[in-house]
Motif scaffolding. Structure first.
Motif, short mmCIF file in Angstrom:
data_model
loop_
_atom_site.label_atom_id
_atom_site.label_comp_id
_atom_site.label_asym_id
_atom_site.label_seq_id
_atom_site.Cartn_x
_atom_site.Cartn_y
_atom_site.Cartn_z
N THR A 130 -28.79 18.05 16.74
CA THR A 130 -27.39 17.59 17.68
C THR A 130 -26.51 17.12 16.51
O THR A 130 -25.27 15.93 17.10
N GLN A 131 -26.17 17.87 15.32
CA GLN A 131 -25.35 17.00 14.04
C GLN A 131 -24.68 18.63 13.85
O GLN A 131 -23.17 18.43 14.43
N ARG A 132 -25.13 19.10 12.79
CA ARG A 132 -24.34 20.21 12.56
C ARG A 132 -24.58 21.48 13.52
O ARG A 132 -23.58 22.62 12.77
N GLY A 387 -19.64 6.75 11.85
CA GLY A 387 -18.58 7.58 11.91
C GLY A 387 -19.01 8.94 11.53
O GLY A 387 -19.69 9.95 10.74
N ALA A 388 -18.77 10.09 12.88
CA ALA A 388 -19.49 11.34 13.01
C ALA A 388 -18.98 12.10 12.42
O ALA A 388 -19.45 12.83 11.41
N ASP A 389 -16.91 12.44 12.25
CA ASP A 389 -16.79 13.32 11.24
C ASP A 389 -16.90 12.94 9.82
O ASP A 389 -17.32 14.28 9.06
N LYS A 390 -16.85 11.52 9.65
CA LYS A 390 -17.38 11.43 7.98
C LYS A 390 -19.07 12.04 7.41
O LYS A 390 -19.18 12.62 6.16
N PRO A 395 -23.86 17.15 3.55
CA PRO A 395 -24.61 19.13 3.69
C PRO A 395 -25.68 17.58 4.62
O PRO A 395 -26.48 16.42 4.14
N VAL A 396 -26.41 18.69 5.29
CA VAL A 396 -27.51 17.57 5.79
C VAL A 396 -28.34 17.10 5.01
O VAL A 396 -28.80 17.18 3.59
#
Lengths: 405, 332
Positions: A130-132, A387-390, A395-396
């Motif tokens: 649910t991220q990259r 925050g999502a953008d930052k 990297p994961v």
């Protein structure tokens, strides 16, 4: 050519004739669990959780009968893909719940995109799902690996005033991600991770790792999955270690807590769920699970239960009509359950729940070990406070994410 | 290996069944299962080359499947290579790996050979598991889009099935040719009488090494198709269980035959994927079937079925001399 036209027109007619009847047909839900192999214990708990939820709705959601088709993935990625095909292509499943492990979910990622099948994950916690690498057809009914452990890192530094911590964790992606999330917030709040030990998943004996732990640390953060927490904690005690232990959600999960003894008492951990959460919704849920299975619900049980509740919530929004997949998917992303065993649940735009995270402490109550809640962080996002953008720019989380100082 | 009508008939039947398969089934699901059988059959055929014709029992054959699959996906989906270049490099590099593994493993024979192949396979599994920046660790590697060779859309299950079937046909043909060739014949000589072969002036090591590399090459082809089919690879592909499963296919189907590995692959894939939907304890069933094969047809399903057929025919005819010679030829 005329014959083709006849064929075409009859087909069209047949399709048209069938469409209105569809609403009355049962909705087919494919459920991928694990019944054989190393992950079978978790698979059984998932089945229990799901069954409980189905029974609660009397096998009907939004006026439609639910036809549940179960498949065993054996915990193998290649089989998982075949099972997904079996459910979707042969059995005609319109929604999928499952699979158990992150690598299984990743193995069918492309297939889900191709066939545009809505899927609800009841347990796979890999961050990037649910991220990259967000999949538009995917939502998750549990937290990400680090979602509960960002708060724990802050709690360890701010509330427990620990300065130096050693981490020991399972050497696979789940362990890496938990450890990195914890380390990040712990160090940002003034703590220091002085040591990171990685033990293989199938470690038979933790003695060699326990003796390596730096004697100067204030506490040990132990992040284990499956049954490894049982082995580690009992050996930790046998080696006479006195330093307090912090645990990941799965180190002292209710699914394995019942097999532990006094060595687990006092372990502080964090999670998006504890069987001891004191709300009416959870009390009712726990009572039902205890009645049916004579055990407290843990990670897998509640995950599958909630995946099923997500399905119910989304189906109610579209009034049981799933023929428009996009609309159904929008509803699934829009799931909003004010009262659940987790507490209030909403999804972010990546399909990841925003959850109340509890800090729990293992205590003996009513003759059994329980994860007693000592603090709650309300509405915690998978991105913590970054925050999502930052968050997504870095990297994961991985094994090498920030070495120990 | 003379093609008498009796010998060729089962093969033709199987081939016809494989060709007509998409019309015999009702759902894409079964076509996809058939594609998996075909891919597993190519791998089993390549392993059979070592076991059945070379007498070298390897427990590391997943290495070629896995390495070729990892390379294919990494090169095309993550390193920006085209499909053709990716495929050529993946198969080439895996074959080079087979050269190295052959060099190491063929220092021993028998049990020693088995243990070295096992160890080499497990090393690769460890690398795939640990080298997470390249392989994605236990989360695996995905993101591959199926190619469109000659305008064929491989996303269509039936087209994909014929695509892999085409490779199986080539594999069967090449391996049959190899077995009939002088090299293949001398490989069987080294299997039966290594000392005599040496005494006759054959370079036993070289014969075995070349066969090992040839086998690795076909393992790599299976890996390429595996990557196209699953579009995902994880360390489990490289795990010992994959090698053992392939070994099981070869032994169950019949070592030293061309048809055996194909039948064995079908047996294992169907049990694992289809039967498991109906029987939770399918692993036990697999065990029971395997024990039954060992008890009643210890040479494997295909040679066992041939023997049974021959016994039936033998009871109705008195031409025993011709039968005996046909049996003798059949082994070759």
């Amino acid at each position: 050519m005329p014959r083709f036209c006849i064929l075409l027109s009859t087909t069209v007619l047949a399709v048209l004739a069938l469409t209105p009847a569809q609403a009355a047909e049962p909705l087919k839900v494919g459920f991928m669990t694990v019944r054989s192999g190393a992950l079978a214990a978790g698979g059984r708990q998932m089945e229990e959780g799901l069954k409980l939820c189905m029974d609660e709705h009397h096998g009907e959601m939004a006026g439609r009968k639910i036809d549940l088709i179960t498949a065993d993935t054996a915990g193998q990625p290649a089989v998982t893909k075949t099972k997904a095909q079996e459910l979707v292509e042969r059995d005609g499943a319109q929604v999928l719940i499952g699979p158990l492990a992150a690598f299984e979910a990743l193995a069918i990622d492309d297939y889900i995109r191709q066939t545009k099948t809505p899927i609800i994950s009841p347990s796979a916690a890999a961050e990037d799902l649910t991220q990259r690498k967000p999949n538009p057809w995917f939502v998750r009914a549990v937290g990400t690996s680090a979602q509960a452990h960002h708060p724990l890192g802050e709690y360890a530094a701010k509330d427990l005033h620990y300065k130096k911590i050693a981490i020991i964790a399972d050497d696979f992606a789940f362990g890496h991600e938990i450890a990195a999330g914890f380390q990040r917030t712990f160090e940002e709040n003034g703590g220091k991770v002085v040591q990171k030990l990685w033990s293989p998943l199938n470690t038979a004996e933790y003695g060699t790792y326990i003796t390596q732990i730096d004697p100067d640390v204030d506490a040990v953060f132990a992040a284990f999955a499956g049954g490894n927490g049982i082995k580690f904690l009992s050996e930790y005690k046998n080696y006479g270690m006195q330093k307090p232990v912090l645990g990941a959600m799965t180190t002292v999960d209710e699914g394995i807590l019942k097999r532990m003894g006094n060595e687990a008492v006092g372990v502080i951990s964090a999670g998006w769920y504890s069987a001891a959460i004191d709300t009416p919704a959870n009390k009712k849920f726990v009572a039902a699970v205890r009645k049916a299975y004579n055990a407290d619900p843990g990670y897998y049980t509640v995950g599958a239960y909630m995946a099923c509740q997500f399905l119910n919530n989304a189906l109610e929004q579209v009034k049981g009509d799933i023929s428009n997949k996009e609309a159904f998917m929008k509803a699934l992303r829009n799931v909003n359950i004010p009262e659940s065993p987790y507490g209030p649940v909403k999804l972010d735009k990546f399909g990841q729940p925003i959850l109340d995270i509890t800090i729990r402490k293992v205590e003996k109550k009513d003759g059994r070990l329980q994860n007693v809640v000592i603090k709650t962080y309300p509405a915690v996002s998978q991105f913590w406070t970054y925050g999502a953008d930052k968050f997504l720019k870095s990297p994961v989380y991985s094994r090498d994410w920030k070495p120990a100082k | 290996m003379r093609f008498s009508a009796f010998n060729a008939l089962p093969r033709l039947l199987v081939f016809a069944a494989l060709l007509a398969m998409p019309w015999l089934v009702t759902s894409d699901y079964y076509v996809n299962i058939a594609s998996q059988i075909v891919i597993a059959a190519i791998l089993a055929l390549s392993l059979n080359l070592l076991i059945g014709f070379g007498g070298m029992i390897s427990l590391g054959h997943a290495a070629y499947l896995g390495v070729a699959a990892y390379l294919t996906i990494y090169l095309t989906a993550h390193a920006g290579f085209g499909h053709l270049t990716g495929a050529v490099i993946a198969i080439g590099a895996t074959t080079v790996l087979a050269m190295l593994f052959g060099y190491l493993a063929l220092r021993a024979s028998g049990l020693g050979f088995l243990m070295i192949t096992l160890a080499l396979g497990q090393i690769l599994w460890g690398v795939a598991y640990r080298w997470a920046s390249l392989t994605g660790g236990d989360n695996g590697l995905g993101g591959l889009k199926r190619p469109h060779p000659f305008g064929l859309d491989l996303n269509d299950p039936i087209i994909f099935y014929y695509f892999v079937l085409f490779f199986l046909a080539i594999a069967v043909w090449c391996i049959a040719r190899f077995i009939q060739s002088g090299l293949g014949q001398s490989l069987q000589g080294t299997r039966d009488q290594p000392r005599r072969m040496r005494a006759l002036g054959y370079n036993v090591w070289l014969i075995q090494w070349l066969s090992f590399v040839f086998s690795g090459f076909w393992g790599a082809v299976a890996g390429l198709l595996y990557a196209y089919y699953h579009q995902f690879v994880s360390p489990q592909t490289l795990h010992l269980t994959t090698s053992a499963e392939t070994l099981l296919m070869v032994i169950a189907g019949g070592t030293g035959t061309l048809l055996g590995p194909v039948v064995g692959a079908a047996l294992v894939v169907i049990l694992k994927n289809v039967v498991s939907a109906y029987i939770t304890r399918w692993l036990i069933l697999l065990g029971v079937i395997f024990v039954a094969i060992v008890l009643f047809m210890p040479e494997g399903l295909v040679p066992g079925a041939r023997r049974a057929l021959r016994a039936l025919r033998g009871s109705s005819r008195t031409d025993t001399v011709a039968e005996a010679s046909s049996i003798a030829k059949d082994g070759a």
